[in-house]
Design a protein around this motif. Structure first.
Motif, PDB file in Angstrom:
ATOM      1  N   THR A  31       5.239  38.443  56.752  1.00 19.69           N
ATOM      2  CA  THR A  31       6.209  38.265  57.839  1.00 19.69           C
ATOM      3  C   THR A  31       7.363  37.387  57.381  1.00 19.69           C
ATOM      4  OG1 THR A  31       4.475  38.523  59.493  1.00 19.69           O
ATOM      5  CG2 THR A  31       6.499  37.434  60.209  1.00 19.69           C
ATOM      6  N   LEU A  32       7.039  36.299  56.709  1.00 23.21           N
ATOM      7  CA  LEU A  32       8.079  35.387  56.228  1.00 23.21           C
ATOM      8  C   LEU A  32       8.901  36.034  55.125  1.00 23.21           C
ATOM      9  CD1 LEU A  32       6.013  32.079  56.290  1.00 23.21           C
ATOM     10  CD2 LEU A  32       7.594  32.968  58.027  1.00 23.21           C
ATOM     11  N   ALA A  33       8.271  36.850  54.281  1.00 19.20           N
ATOM     12  CA  ALA A  33       9.005  37.567  53.239  1.00 19.20           C
ATOM     13  C   ALA A  33       9.990  38.561  53.868  1.00 19.20           C
ATOM     14  CB  ALA A  33       8.037  38.298  52.315  1.00 19.20           C
ATOM     15  N   ALA A  34       9.562  39.234  54.931  1.00 19.61           N
ATOM     16  CA  ALA A  34      10.448  40.170  55.628  1.00 19.61           C
ATOM     17  C   ALA A  34      11.637  39.439  56.230  1.00 19.61           C
ATOM     18  CB  ALA A  34       9.672  40.921  56.712  1.00 19.61           C
ATOM     19  N   ALA A  35      11.378  38.305  56.884  1.00 19.27           N
ATOM     20  CA  ALA A  35      12.463  37.531  57.492  1.00 19.27           C
ATOM     21  C   ALA A  35      13.438  37.046  56.423  1.00 19.27           C
ATOM     22  CB  ALA A  35      11.886  36.351  58.269  1.00 19.27           C
ATOM     23  N   GLN A  36      12.922  36.572  55.315  1.00 16.66           N
ATOM     24  CA  GLN A  36      13.782  36.086  54.240  1.00 16.66           C
ATOM     25  C   GLN A  36      14.632  37.218  53.660  1.00 16.66           C
ATOM     26  OE1 GLN A  36      11.742  34.048  51.075  1.00 16.66           O
ATOM     27  NE2 GLN A  36      13.631  33.586  49.989  1.00 16.66           N
ATOM     28  N   ALA A  37      14.031  38.383  53.465  1.00 14.95           N
ATOM     29  CA  ALA A  37      14.780  39.529  52.940  1.00 14.95           C
ATOM     30  C   ALA A  37      15.916  39.911  53.884  1.00 14.95           C
ATOM     31  CB  ALA A  37      13.843  40.712  52.719  1.00 14.95           C
ATOM     32  N   MET A  38      15.638  39.942  55.190  1.00 12.48           N
ATOM     33  CA  MET A  38      16.682  40.276  56.159  1.00 12.48           C
ATOM     34  C   MET A  38      17.771  39.220  56.165  1.00 12.48           C
ATOM     35  SD  MET A  38      14.698  42.000  59.385  1.00 12.48           S
ATOM     36  CE  MET A  38      13.392  40.782  59.538  1.00 12.48           C
ATOM     37  N   SER A  39      17.370  37.965  56.139  1.00 12.10           N
ATOM     38  CA  SER A  39      18.327  36.868  56.144  1.00 12.10           C
ATOM     39  C   SER A  39      19.246  36.937  54.925  1.00 12.10           C
ATOM     40  CB  SER A  39      17.562  35.538  56.180  1.00 12.10           C
ATOM     41  OG  SER A  39      18.446  34.454  56.218  1.00 12.10           O
ATOM     42  N   GLU A  40      18.668  37.130  53.754  1.00 12.83           N
ATOM     43  CA  GLU A  40      19.454  37.221  52.517  1.00 12.83           C
ATOM     44  C   GLU A  40      20.414  38.402  52.563  1.00 12.83           C
ATOM     45  OE1 GLU A  40      16.507  37.443  49.459  1.00 12.83           O
ATOM     46  OE2 GLU A  40      15.999  35.305  49.609  1.00 12.83           O
ATOM     47  N   ALA A  41      19.923  39.546  53.027  1.00 10.55           N
ATOM     48  CA  ALA A  41      20.769  40.737  53.084  1.00 10.55           C
ATOM     49  C   ALA A  41      21.958  40.519  54.018  1.00 10.55           C
ATOM     50  CB  ALA A  41      19.952  41.945  53.540  1.00 10.55           C
ATOM     51  N   GLY A 140      18.422  52.959  47.153  1.00 13.77           N
ATOM     52  CA  GLY A 140      18.650  51.576  46.743  1.00 13.77           C
ATOM     53  C   GLY A 140      18.614  50.559  47.866  1.00 13.77           C
ATOM     54  N   LEU A 141      18.089  50.947  49.036  1.00 10.20           N
ATOM     55  CA  LEU A 141      17.912  49.979  50.114  1.00 10.20           C
ATOM     56  C   LEU A 141      16.593  49.239  49.909  1.00 10.20           C
ATOM     57  CD1 LEU A 141      19.814  52.295  51.353  1.00 10.20           C
ATOM     58  CD2 LEU A 141      19.050  51.411  53.580  1.00 10.20           C
ATOM     59  N   ARG A 142      16.520  48.025  50.402  1.00  8.90           N
ATOM     60  CA  ARG A 142      15.245  47.325  50.444  1.00  8.90           C
ATOM     61  C   ARG A 142      14.488  47.860  51.656  1.00  8.90           C
ATOM     62  NH1 ARG A 142      15.230  41.117  49.400  1.00  8.90           N
ATOM     63  NH2 ARG A 142      13.149  41.741  48.743  1.00  8.90           N
ATOM     64  N   THR A 143      13.160  47.845  51.606  1.00 11.58           N
ATOM     65  CA  THR A 143      12.381  48.450  52.686  1.00 11.58           C
ATOM     66  C   THR A 143      11.311  47.505  53.204  1.00 11.58           C
ATOM     67  OG1 THR A 143      10.972  49.519  51.034  1.00 11.58           O
ATOM     68  CG2 THR A 143      12.779  50.835  51.943  1.00 11.58           C
ATOM     69  N   ILE A 144      11.172  47.522  54.527  1.00  8.29           N
ATOM     70  CA  ILE A 144      10.150  46.745  55.229  1.00  8.29           C
ATOM     71  C   ILE A 144       9.411  47.700  56.159  1.00  8.29           C
ATOM     72  CG2 ILE A 144       9.716  44.889  56.892  1.00  8.29           C
ATOM     73  CD1 ILE A 144      12.374  43.610  55.911  1.00  8.29           C
ATOM     74  N   ALA A 157       4.527  52.560  51.193  1.00 10.48           N
ATOM     75  CA  ALA A 157       5.858  53.122  50.931  1.00 10.48           C
ATOM     76  C   ALA A 157       6.956  52.074  51.004  1.00 10.48           C
ATOM     77  CB  ALA A 157       6.150  54.250  51.928  1.00 10.48           C
ATOM     78  N   ALA A 158       6.634  50.883  51.509  1.00 11.30           N
ATOM     79  CA  ALA A 158       7.639  49.836  51.690  1.00 11.30           C
ATOM     80  C   ALA A 158       7.484  48.733  50.655  1.00 11.30           C
ATOM     81  CB  ALA A 158       7.532  49.247  53.093  1.00 11.30           C
ATOM     82  N   GLU A 159       8.582  48.120  50.340  1.00  8.58           N
ATOM     83  CA  GLU A 159       8.584  46.960  49.439  1.00  8.58           C
ATOM     84  C   GLU A 159       7.827  45.792  50.061  1.00  8.58           C
ATOM     85  OE1 GLU A 159      11.921  43.772  47.851  1.00  8.58           O
ATOM     86  OE2 GLU A 159      12.585  45.737  48.529  1.00  8.58           O
ATOM     87  N   ILE A 160       8.067  45.562  51.358  1.00  8.77           N
ATOM     88  CA  ILE A 160       7.387  44.494  52.093  1.00  8.77           C
ATOM     89  C   ILE A 160       6.620  45.145  53.236  1.00  8.77           C
ATOM     90  CG2 ILE A 160       7.651  42.383  53.465  1.00  8.77           C
ATOM     91  CD1 ILE A 160      10.348  41.967  51.958  1.00  8.77           C
ATOM     92  N   HIS A 161       5.319  44.885  53.295  1.00  6.39           N
ATOM     93  CA  HIS A 161       4.469  45.500  54.314  1.00  6.39           C
ATOM     94  C   HIS A 161       3.867  44.406  55.193  1.00  6.39           C
ATOM     95  CE1 HIS A 161       0.538  47.822  55.343  1.00  6.39           C
ATOM     96  NE2 HIS A 161       1.418  47.892  56.332  1.00  6.39           N
TER      97      HIS A 161
END
Length: 195
Positions: A31-41, A140-144, A157-161
């Motif tokens: 969950t925190l990895a997903a939030a961080q990925a969205m925040s960075e993007a 080339g999109l990141r995936t959650i 199928a997703a980078e972050i699950h």
């Protein structure tokens, strides 16, 4: 059903919801990895494309609304689009191609490398969510992925699950909403530190 039985049923629902929240709380890393990925993007000028079916479509719209509007704090609007809201696109793609393509075609049209594709499926088996995530990765999109049960074919199928491991759709949806709110809190906290 007697009032006493109603009370027992309500107690059971609350107990099951609390227990599942506690199980998921023990593993917040994804969950925190997903939030961080969205925040960075979003800090890098990228956007979030969110999608799912039924209740998960509503969750996609809810997440987009919290980010474009605001969640808890006044801040800049964040670029988030729910791919579930344009009925002309959804129905034309479903009619001309297939329902499996309704998110993939939008990702093909709107997604850019570095954007985030965020698919939600309580079963982990929604074909159009899976194809959407596959299309996103190829572009080339990141995936959650936010799933229930064992994550099905969508989780891998997703980078972050982010998975809520339960068979009961209603309980999974309840925890999904809590996790989405956690993500919003983290994103807003990150943005606050930058201002």
């Amino acid at each position: 059903m007697a009032a006493r039985d109603h009370a027992r049923l309500a107690e059971h629902v609350f107990s099951a919801a609390v227990a599942l929240h506690e199980r998921v709380r023990a593993n917040l890393g994804p969950t925190l990895a997903a939030a961080q990925a969205m925040s960075e993007a979003m800090r890098s000028g990228r956007k979030l494309l969110v999608f799912g079916n039924g209740g998960s479509a509503a969750d996609a719209q809810h997440l987009s609304a919290e980010l474009v509007g605001r969640f808890q704090k006044e801040r800049v609007a964040l670029p988030a689009i729910a791919l579930t809201v344009d009925t002309s696109i959804l129905t034309s793609v479903a009619n001309d191609y297939s329902f499996t393509q309704v998110f993939a075609r939008q990702i093909e049209a709107l997604g850019q490398p570095g954007d985030i594709a965020f698919g939600i499926s309580t079963s982990g088996e929604s074909a159009n969510v899976l194809v959407g995530l596959q299309t996103a990765r190829a572009r080339g999109l990141r995936t959650i992925a936010l799933t229930g049960r064992d994550g099905g074919s969508i989780g891998p199928a997703a980078e972050i699950h982010v998975n809520v491991p339960d068979q009961n759709t209603a309980r999974v949806q309840e925890v999904h909403m809590t996790l989405l709110h956690v993500m919003c809190e983290v994103i807003e906290s990150d943005l606050e530190l930058e201002q």
